[in-house]
Design an enzyme around this catalytic site. Structure first.
Site, PDB file in Angstrom:
ATOM      1  N   SER A 190     -10.381  -1.101   6.698  1.00 31.29           N
ATOM      2  CA  SER A 190      -9.654  -0.913   5.442  1.00 31.29           C
ATOM      3  C   SER A 190      -8.926  -2.142   4.913  1.00 31.29           C
ATOM      4  CB  SER A 190      -8.652   0.243   5.582  1.00 31.29           C
ATOM      5  OG  SER A 190      -9.337   1.453   5.699  1.00 31.29           O
TER       6      SER A 190
ATOM      7  N   LYS B 131       0.851  -1.199   0.000  1.00 32.01           N
ATOM      8  CA  LYS B 131       0.000   0.000   0.000  1.00 32.01           C
ATOM      9  C   LYS B 131       0.889   1.252   0.000  1.00 32.01           C
ATOM     10  CE  LYS B 131      -4.015   1.812   2.576  1.00 32.01           C
ATOM     11  NZ  LYS B 131      -4.964   1.498   3.675  1.00 32.01           N
TER      12      LYS B 131
ATOM     13  N   SER C 155      -9.760   1.486   2.785  1.00 31.40           N
ATOM     14  CA  SER C 155      -8.888   2.346   2.027  1.00 31.40           C
ATOM     15  C   SER C 155      -7.790   1.572   1.279  1.00 31.40           C
ATOM     16  CB  SER C 155      -8.222   3.365   2.955  1.00 31.40           C
ATOM     17  OG  SER C 155      -7.386   2.717   3.893  1.00 31.40           O
TER      18      SER C 155
END
Lengths: 469, 110
Positions: free
Chosen positions: A184, A82, A160
């Site tokens: 997330s 990420k 997210s």
């Protein structure tokens, strides 16, 4: 070998071939780089690819393995991280325009750990700007644009860790690293039909990771199976003096052995009756079927209820206040206006207004909640329910109104730092994946892995993947 | 509902109850408005009219959860969350978990 088969093989299966020298890490890396370059833009999955790093790491892995120095199951396995994890010399945008040119001169601890076991960094996964720390109203709240769900590109991946979900679901990498402050990892796992582990708070160092709500932020893997999640978790877990919230050495470290884990103990399952007020019919049907599977393979499956109280409210206040603190300079400088999302541009100003007394009230409530959950876990090893009450939503949906259902499970799980694992458990009538969530006592990550592994030994939902041409 | 609850109350008690409700509502509205004015006072020039309306809406929305949170009864001794505990434990005895022979993940086993 058919290419699609290679794209969707698990870490465990790839590792066997690599260890047996039947699969070259360089060839595998090149394959995933090509696939990611071709298909990544279709889903807005990556913030950027890192082919130079990937090929250099793959060459080293190949050389070591050829010379008999096999480091373990992640050696030569490509992955994505990420875009809030620092990688030396590589832009780290946090998914947000104000940080588009940010570069760190060090690696996050998670990246260091993955380097150490010989994993290969393919690239940085797209994400919701600031991991949603300033709030967001639309799926497009990202420097990379809206992440499209490989099962249906008109639908969202959830956030997210949106790119991490898309990457694993589309077979662009065998696993990806995500983070969760509240939902997330689990939500993208459910929406994208992959397995995702949210570890116990403090087991994985956040050094070098963007801070959102430091008392709630966690890092974990999204992968093809619970077993793959366990293997990645074993590599990244551990005490880190550079992140003082990590647990002590013996409580943070995690060792994984497939046979030991499956036989470790009889698990008592609590099937949650009050996690969701309403569940979409297609999700309910899949969850009901999953409950039947659990009843068949677990000795004890009984109804359980989460404690009731304003715990979700407490979680919201904590995230809002800690987020406002983490991004104070962004808010006060006015550069928050550069965020893509209309809610993200203003919510920080509102969040700054909570009082210290209200924040502490929320933290004190957290203590009460943690005690209540400890009591609940005296009766159950695991609490289980649908990961989300809905399947993947439309890309255009206003999330503030359309995904605004109460989420006591997410609130409680994240406030208490509890480990959870979401695995695919079926599909809706629109062929969108449904997730099943296992949640355990803090520190008992092995229980969620064991339960999810047993579930996946008797089902094949995790082996399904979208048709990608 | 309010009418039902007030049945059997005498006129002065009803009046007092109404005044209390009014005062509570007024206090809440004043608190929300104070928050809005603080934001606008500090940063008002940054916002469009639409954003100002949105901020006003968000401040109003935040109030109900805040009131629920505040209404939760806590004892004086209820401390903040256990997320601080690992740090405290380690600082009390930093070497405890580094002894040779301790099985990693021991806490996770029955």
């Amino acid at each position: 070998m058919p290419t699609e088969e290679l794209a969707f093989l698990s870490v465990t299966e790839l590792a066997k071939r690599i260890e047996a020298k039947k699969l070259s890490p360089v060839a595998l890396t090149q394959y995933f780089l090509d696939r990611s370059e071709k298909l990544g833009p279709r889903y807005n999955a990556y913030a950027r690819l890192t082919p130079e790093i990937a090929l250099a790491q793959a060459k080293i892995a190949e050389k070591e393995i050829r010379s008999g120095r096999y480091r373990g199951p992640l050696h030569g396995i490509p992955y994505a991280a990420k875009d809030l994890l620092a990688v030396k010399g590589v832009p780290c945008t946090w998914g947000a325009k104000p940080y588009a040119n940010q570069v760190f001169d060090y690696d996050a601890t998670v990246i260091e750990h993955l380097n150490r076991v010989g994993a290969v960094l393919l690239g940085k996964a797209a994400m919701i700007e600031l991991a949603g720390g300033m709030g967001y109203r639309f799926a497009s709240a990202s420097l990379q644009g809206e992440a499209k769900n490989p099962w249906d590109t008109k639908c969202w991946t959830c956030g997210s860790s949106s790119g991490s979900g898309a990457i694993v679901a589309a077979g662009l990498a065998p696993f990806a690293i995500g983070t969760e402050t509240w939902g997330s990892i689990l939500c993208p796992s459910a929406f994208c039909g992959v397995s995702g582990l949210r570890p116990t708070y403090g087991r994985v160092s956040r050094y070098g990771a963007m801070a959102l709500a430091p008392s709630m932020d966690k890092i974990g893997p999204l992968a093809r199976s619970a077993e793959d999640c366990a293997r990645v978790f074993a590599a990244i877990a551990g005490h880190d003096p550079r992140d003082r919230s990590t647990l002590p050495l013996d409580k943070a470290a995690f060792t994984y052995s497939a046979s030991l884990e499956l036989n470790s103990r009889a698990l008592k399952i609590g099937w949650l009756t009050n996690a969701w007020k309403t569940i979409e019919p297609g999700v309910a049907k899949a969850a009901d079927a999953a409950e039947k599977v659990l009843k068949k393979y677990f000795s004890s499956v009984k109804k359980a209820a989460l404690p009731e109280g304003p715990f979700e409210d407490a979680g919201n206040v904590i995230v809002a206040v800690e987020g406002a603190s983490s991004f104070r300079s962004l808010i006060r400088s006015g550069r928050v206006s550069e965020l893509a999302d209309p809610l993200g541009q203003i919510a920080g100003y509102v969040n700054e207004q909570y009082s210290g007394a209200d924040y502490l009230q929320a933290q004190r409530l957290r203590e009460i909640l943690q005690k209540k959950m400890e009591t609940l876990f005296d009766s159950f090893d695991l609490l289980v329910t649908a990961t989300q009450p809905v399947a993947a939503t439309s890309l255009e949906l206003n999330l503030e109104t359309g995904l605004s259902y109460a989420d006591p499970l997410g609130g409680i799980g994240n406030l208490c730092g509890l480990p959870a694992l979401s695995v695919p458990c079926g599909f809706t009538e629109k062929n969108l994946p449904v997730g099943l969530q296992f949640m355990a006592r803090a520190g008992d990550d092995i229980a969620v892995i064991q339960a999810a592994r047993i579930y996946q030994l008797h089902t094949d939902w995790h082996r399904r993947h979208p048709k990608i041409t | 509902m309010a009418r039902y609850l007030k049945r059997g109350m005498d006129a002065s008690a009803i009046k007092a109850a109404d005044a209390k409700v009014r005062e509570t509502v007024e206090n809440i509205l004043a608190e929300v408005e104070a928050r809005i004015q603080t934001i606008f006072g500090q940063y008002g020039s940054r916002f469009s009219e639409a954003q100002k309306a949105d901020i006003r809406r968000l401040c109003n929305l935040a109030q109900l959860p805040l009131d629920r949170l505040r209404a939760y009864s806590l004892e004086n001794g209820d401390g903040p969350g256990l997320y601080l505990k690992p740090l405290l434990e380690r600082e009390k005895n930093p070497l405890e978990n580094t002894r040779v022979g301790k099985t990693p993940n021991a806490a996770a086993k029955p």
